[in-house]
Design an enzyme around this catalytic site. Structure first.
Site, short mmCIF file in Angstrom:
data_model
loop_
_atom_site.label_atom_id
_atom_site.label_comp_id
_atom_site.label_asym_id
_atom_site.label_seq_id
_atom_site.Cartn_x
_atom_site.Cartn_y
_atom_site.Cartn_z
CG HIS A 70 -2.34 0.42 0.89
ND1 HIS A 70 -2.64 1.50 0.10
CD2 HIS A 70 -3.54 -0.12 1.24
CE1 HIS A 70 -3.93 1.64 -0.01
NE2 HIS A 70 -4.52 0.65 0.66
CG ASP A 77 -3.52 5.69 -2.59
OD1 ASP A 77 -2.89 5.28 -1.59
OD2 ASP A 77 -3.50 6.87 -2.97
#
Length: 442
Positions: free
Chosen positions: A413, A417
């Site tokens: 992450h 995104d």
């Protein structure tokens, strides 16, 4: 005058600091050529042969099969320039060494035929310092050399079988092989183990351990230890997330059948999935990257070195297809086949197992639909592919039976995104459902 040189276990690269002796390829008294492999070792990444940079007569071996040695530990000593059975001296050029001692990258010369030397044997060297080798009467066993040197190795079909016997404390010399000329097969070892108690079961728990009596202890070393370390590091360092989607793979399967019906080499399904991966990474390069923690930067790659998970008898390994983005379906099929065969035979080199930028995990071969795998550190993402099976599916407004697959993307992450990850996975699914989408990137 002969000189005795000590050859140490070389730097194996890629952070490897130790190796286990699997099989000696030479005996004390053998004449070896420059760059001739002298021992087969198993590292945390591969089974490889180690070439000796010196030419001469082997005067000592250090370590029995199954012994773990750190980098820099002595392997053998070689008398350079020593006479062989009253013949001329072995060429002294071996004293300079070839420098070709990197594990897994082959040698520059073909190994010469080995021959036994029955003349006087020098004592093992005590250090790296080159010293004159004094002649001494032949002894039953030289110091530092196991008795097996004179008895010769037991004929075993593969190092994996030898390892299985060693880990269960089974003496191969007590077995009668059922293979050609008495070759010991895996079935022979497994049959013997059915009536024996493995070494781990008999081991006593360490002080402070709460393990009950009779429990089995399996050392985390070799490939299994390396996998454990890498997965633990991935879990510690990477904040991963997973998204998944079901896709209708009917048209992809038809396209593959059409390709294979037209003649020429057969195209594998994993090669088509790899081709889809590289096309998706060209659109979403954020996922073909790694995180440099020290610099606090995301490093994006302009090439795709595609790793793929392969289960072997030695454990899970991830061979890497170099420059997968530049290969067509036929080239990818051939490279997957080559690396898979090498993985099963234990012949992968460190170069075959390192440098990946993205991993394709086809866990569908195990009969499962979905998974949330751990990212192969230091990569940033992994595409998972489940089994392709017939399922009810709404196709063109009607309920039909279609070939359906579940796709998952586990991603770091920090590099992107959810929108980017979702876009990548949706594009992969679109290519699976409509292979013509790939024509845009050809």
């Amino acid at each position: 005058m002969a000189q005795v040189l000590e050859f140490k276990l070389p730097d194996l690269g890629e952070g490897l600091t130790e190796a286990e002796i699997v099989r000696w390829l030479v005996q004390v008294g053998d004449v070896v050529a420059v760059d001739q492999p002298v021992v087969e070792v198993e590292t945390a990444k591969a089974m490889v042969e180690v070439p000796c940079p010196y030419g001469g007569v082997v005067t000592a071996r250090f370590g029995e099969e199954g012994t773990e040695l750190p980098v820099g530990a002595p392997l053998i000593t070689v008398a350079v320039g020593a006479p062989a059975s009253g013949g001329p001296d072995v060429p002294a050029k071996g004293a300079e060494g070839s420098g070709n001692v990197l594990v897994g990258y082959g040698t520059s010369e073909a190994p010469a035929r080995r021959r036994r030397v029955r003349s006087a044997r020098p004592e093992p060297a005590a250090s790296v310092t080159v010293a004159a080798a004094p002649a001494a009467p032949a002894a039953p066993v030289l110091p530092g050399v196991p008795a097996e040197a004179s008895a010769g190795p037991v004929p075993v079909i593969s190092p994996l079988v030898r390892r299985l016997a060693r880990e269960n404390n089974l003496d191969l010399r007590e077995l009668t092989g059922s293979g050609p000329e008495g070759l010991i097969l895996r079935a022979d070892v497994e049959n013997a183990l059915r009536g024996a108690v493995p070494r781990e079961q008999a081991a006593q728990p360490s002080p402070g351990s709460s393990a009950p009596a009779g429990s089995r202890r399996i050392p985390l070393k070799g490939v299994r230890g390396a996998v454990a370390d890498k997965l633990s590091r991935s879990r510690r360092e990477i904040p991963d997330a997973t998204c998944w989607v079901d896709a209708d793979a009917t048209e992809l399967m038809r396209a593959r059948a059409t390709m294979n019906a037209s003649g020429g080499p057969k195209i594998s399904l994993v090669a088509l999935l790899a081709r889809i991966c590289t096309a998706a990474l060209a659109r979403f390069p954020e996922l073909n990257s790694t995180v440099d923690l020290a610099a606090r930067e995301v490093v994006q790659f302009d090439h795709v070195h595609l790793g793929f998970a392969a289960q072997t008898e030695r454990g899970l390994v991830v061979p890497v297809v170099r420059d997968a983005h530049a290969r067509d379906a036929e080239g990818l099929t051939a490279e997957f086949a080559r690396l898979t065969e090498s993985a099963r035979d234990g012949r992968l080199t460190p170069a075959d197992l390192t440098g990946g930028t993205f991993t394709l995990n086809n866990y569908g071969v195990f009969g499962v639909d979905g998974s949330t795998p751990i990212i192969n550190h230091p990569e940033a993402a992994m595409l998972g592919v489940g089994r392709i099976i017939p399922k009810p599916w709404v196709h063109e407004g009607e309920l039909a039976v279609r070939q359906v697959v579940q796709l998952s993307l586990t991603f770091d992450h920090r590099v992107c995104d959810g929108g980017t990850a979702g876009g990548f996975l949706r594009y992969v699914a679109d290519c699976v459902e409509q292979p013509a989408v790939l024509l845009r990137t050809l």
